[in-house]
Write a protein that holds these residues in place. Structure first.
Motif, short mmCIF file in Angstrom:
data_model
loop_
_atom_site.label_atom_id
_atom_site.label_comp_id
_atom_site.label_asym_id
_atom_site.label_seq_id
_atom_site.Cartn_x
_atom_site.Cartn_y
_atom_site.Cartn_z
N ILE A 76 -37.45 -17.38 -55.00
CA ILE A 76 -37.97 -18.65 -55.47
C ILE A 76 -38.38 -19.52 -54.28
O ILE A 76 -39.39 -20.22 -54.33
CB ILE A 76 -36.98 -19.37 -56.40
CG1 ILE A 76 -37.65 -20.56 -57.07
CG2 ILE A 76 -35.75 -19.84 -55.68
CD1 ILE A 76 -36.87 -21.18 -58.16
N LEU A 77 -37.62 -19.45 -53.18
CA LEU A 77 -38.01 -20.24 -52.01
C LEU A 77 -39.34 -19.77 -51.44
O LEU A 77 -40.21 -20.57 -51.09
CB LEU A 77 -36.93 -20.15 -50.94
CG LEU A 77 -35.72 -21.03 -51.13
CD1 LEU A 77 -34.75 -20.80 -50.00
CD2 LEU A 77 -36.11 -22.48 -51.17
N VAL A 206 -47.74 -26.78 -60.88
CA VAL A 206 -47.90 -25.36 -61.19
C VAL A 206 -47.31 -24.50 -60.09
O VAL A 206 -46.67 -23.48 -60.37
CB VAL A 206 -49.41 -25.04 -61.39
CG1 VAL A 206 -49.63 -23.55 -61.39
CG2 VAL A 206 -49.89 -25.62 -62.69
N ALA A 207 -47.48 -24.92 -58.85
CA ALA A 207 -46.95 -24.14 -57.75
C ALA A 207 -45.46 -23.94 -57.91
O ALA A 207 -44.93 -22.83 -57.82
CB ALA A 207 -47.26 -24.86 -56.43
N TYR A 212 -40.67 -20.74 -60.21
CA TYR A 212 -39.50 -20.75 -61.06
C TYR A 212 -39.60 -19.70 -62.15
O TYR A 212 -38.65 -18.98 -62.45
CB TYR A 212 -39.35 -22.14 -61.67
CG TYR A 212 -38.24 -22.23 -62.65
CD1 TYR A 212 -38.47 -22.49 -63.99
CD2 TYR A 212 -36.93 -22.04 -62.24
CE1 TYR A 212 -37.45 -22.57 -64.88
CE2 TYR A 212 -35.89 -22.11 -63.14
CZ TYR A 212 -36.16 -22.38 -64.46
OH TYR A 212 -35.15 -22.45 -65.36
N VAL A 213 -40.81 -19.60 -62.75
CA VAL A 213 -40.97 -18.67 -63.86
C VAL A 213 -40.78 -17.24 -63.38
O VAL A 213 -40.11 -16.43 -64.03
CB VAL A 213 -42.36 -18.87 -64.50
CG1 VAL A 213 -42.70 -17.70 -65.39
CG2 VAL A 213 -42.37 -20.14 -65.30
N PHE A 214 -41.38 -16.93 -62.24
CA PHE A 214 -41.25 -15.58 -61.69
C PHE A 214 -39.79 -15.22 -61.51
O PHE A 214 -39.31 -14.19 -61.98
CB PHE A 214 -41.99 -15.52 -60.34
CG PHE A 214 -42.26 -14.14 -59.86
CD1 PHE A 214 -41.27 -13.41 -59.23
CD2 PHE A 214 -43.51 -13.57 -60.00
CE1 PHE A 214 -41.53 -12.13 -58.76
CE2 PHE A 214 -43.77 -12.30 -59.52
CZ PHE A 214 -42.77 -11.58 -58.91
#
Lengths: 226, 275
Positions: A76-77, A206-207, A212-214
């Motif tokens: 996530i980072l 969105v970025a 987060y979604v991934f």
């Protein structure tokens, strides 16, 4: 416009040397190692954010799933920082390249699936058939579930690529529209510029959301399989 | 907690231990301690994989203190030292003129081309500057508060420990003081016992005295009674004999004498006034 619309998505090279590796490694500089008990403001905020995110993300996992904590937090980072850095002018975003996203999604997804098959073979195989399906539908449903399983890494990669690429393209297009409209009608150009500002705000969101979604989806696949 | 000294102190033992490791042929991790690293292909990867994260401070040398404030910048980008550098030759407005000149030069010579990206740059950078100007201070304060909370937590533990030890010291001191004053208790107890003994002695003495007096009183009263009885008996005997000894004639003579005497007195009486 002396360059085509997709020039900003070309793999960057300087004097023939591919510097895309340097660009991919660059965000790691922005996360310094906390070397003391009390650090500077940047590290304090990053530590707090990582604590917040990891607590929320690893709450649903059991002991086995929590061994993936480092992987998920790094993911996530990395995605968040590369996406945000890509919004700066004239920068290259690695996550717009499908090759890289596939390179992230396929190994992670395969890892979760293989973990599931190794340690809980029966439960993993049982995922192919939802509970309570009527008998005649079983063969078709198994095929559908298999397809849905194998589409997961593709969906992960393509979702990220498409979102970020679409956002960058829109910013490009609307910027170009503003540029073209300045000579024609300043008011319309101004309105278009306002649209551009709103779009930029959206892109920032969105970025972060895509990162987060991934990570969340990988975490969910992990949860299913541990 | 693992015994490592705080920042700013040399850990000579660990440093020496690390150096000894390096002295062994084969480097820090030789075959006798990590046989998996002997494989030349996978060795380096395993070395990186087993490196431990964040167990102690990363460097054993004294590290300098964190400066309290960052370097001063102008326009958020250019350090003030650059302005100071140009000041002797160009004065206060020198760097600004230089910057404006460079920007205009690059624009006019189309070194920097105004494309669609320019507008996206304007919007992105403008947004960032707005956010930083508006929320920068509060985010900084939030970060400071996080550090402060951490320090306060540790400080609380330290203070609680100090307080505990202080309480123990005070308790110990009061116990010692009590020991000094124990003799009062013993004196009081001794006095009590002495008084009780004295009381019992006197009581017994008094009882003895009373008993003896009782016996002696008895003997005295016996004697008194004997004497009184003897007296009465003697008187009765004398009276009886006297009465017995008075004959009838003597009685008549005595009575006549008394009458004669009375007559004489009666003759003398009327010559004297009645008082």
């Amino acid at each position: 416009m002396n360059e085509n619309l997709f020039a900003s998505f070309a793999a960057p090279s300087m004097m023939g040397l591919p510097i895309v590796v340097l660009i991919v490694m660059f965000p790691s500089i922005l996360f310094p190692t906390p070397s003391r008990l009390i650090n500077n403001r940047l590290i304090s905020i990053q530590q707090w954010l990582i604590q917040l995110t990891s607590k929320q993300m690893l709450a649903i996992h059991n002991q086995k799933g929590r061994t993936w904590a480092l992987m998920l937090m790094s993911l996530i980072l990395f995605i968040g920082s590369t996406n945000l850095l890509g919004l700066l002018p004239h920068s290259f975003t690695p996550t717009t390249q499908l090759s890289m996203n596939l390179g992230m999604a396929i190994p992670l997804w395969a890892g979760t699936v293989i973990t599931g098959f190794r340690y809980k073979t029966k439960a993993s195989l049982a995922h192919f058939l939802p509970q309570g399906t009527p008998l005649p539908l079983i063969p078709m449903l198994v095929i559908i579930e298999t397809i849905s399983l194998f589409i997961q890494p593709m969906a992960l990669a393509v979702r990220l690529t498409a979102n970020i690429t679409a956002g960058h393209l829109l910013i490009h297009l609307i910027g170009g529209a503003t540029l073209a409209l300045i000579n024609i009608s300043a008011t319309t150009a101004f309105i278009t510029f306002i649209i551009l500002i709103l779009l930029t705000i959206l892109e920032f969101a969105v970025a972060l959301i895509q990162a987060y979604v991934f990570t969340l989806l990988v975490s969910l696949y992990l949860h299913d399989n541990t | 907690s693992d015994g490592a000294p705080g920042p700013g102190h040399w850990d000579a033992d660990a440093a020496a231990g690390g150096l000894v490791d390096l002295a062994v042929p084969g480097g820090a991790f030789s075959g006798r301690r990590a046989p998996c690293l002997k494989n030349p292909v996978l060795g380096p990867g395993v070395l990186q994989a087993i490196r431990i994260f964040h167990t102690r401070q990363p460097s054993l040398a004294p590290i300098p203190c964190v400066p309290e404030y960052g370097g001063k910048v102008c326009l958020g980008l250019i350090p003030k030292e650059f302005f100071q550098f140009l000041y002797p030759k160009t004065g206060v407005r020198g760097p600004y003129v230089l910057g404006t000149g460079l920007i205009l030069y690059s624009l006019s010579k189309e070194i920097y081309v105004i494309t669609a990206e320019t507008f996206s740059a304007i919007s992105t950078i403008g947004l960032l500057i707005y956010v930083v100007k508006k929320y920068g201070a509060s985010i900084g304060e939030f970060a400071d508060k996080l550090s402060e909370q951490k320090i306060a937590q540790l400080e609380e533990v330290k203070q609680a420990s100090i307080q505990q030890i202080q309480d123990a010291i005070d308790t110990e001191k009061s116990q010692q003081a009590l020991v000094q004053k124990r003799h009062y208790l013993f004196d009081v107890q001794r006095n009590n016992i002495a008084m009780a003994l004295e009381l019992t002695y006197r009581e017994r003495l008094h009882r003895v005295y009373r008993e003896v007096k009782n016996r002696l009183d008895y003997h005295i009263s016996v004697q008194n009674m004997m004497r009184r009885k003897e007296q009465e008996h003697m008187i009765n005997w004398v009276e009886k004999h006297v009465v017995q000894s008075i004959s009838a004639q003597q009685e008549k003579e005595t009575i006549a004498k008394c009458i004669a005497g009375l007559k004489l007195l009666a003759k003398k009486a009327p010559s004297q006034p009645v008082l």
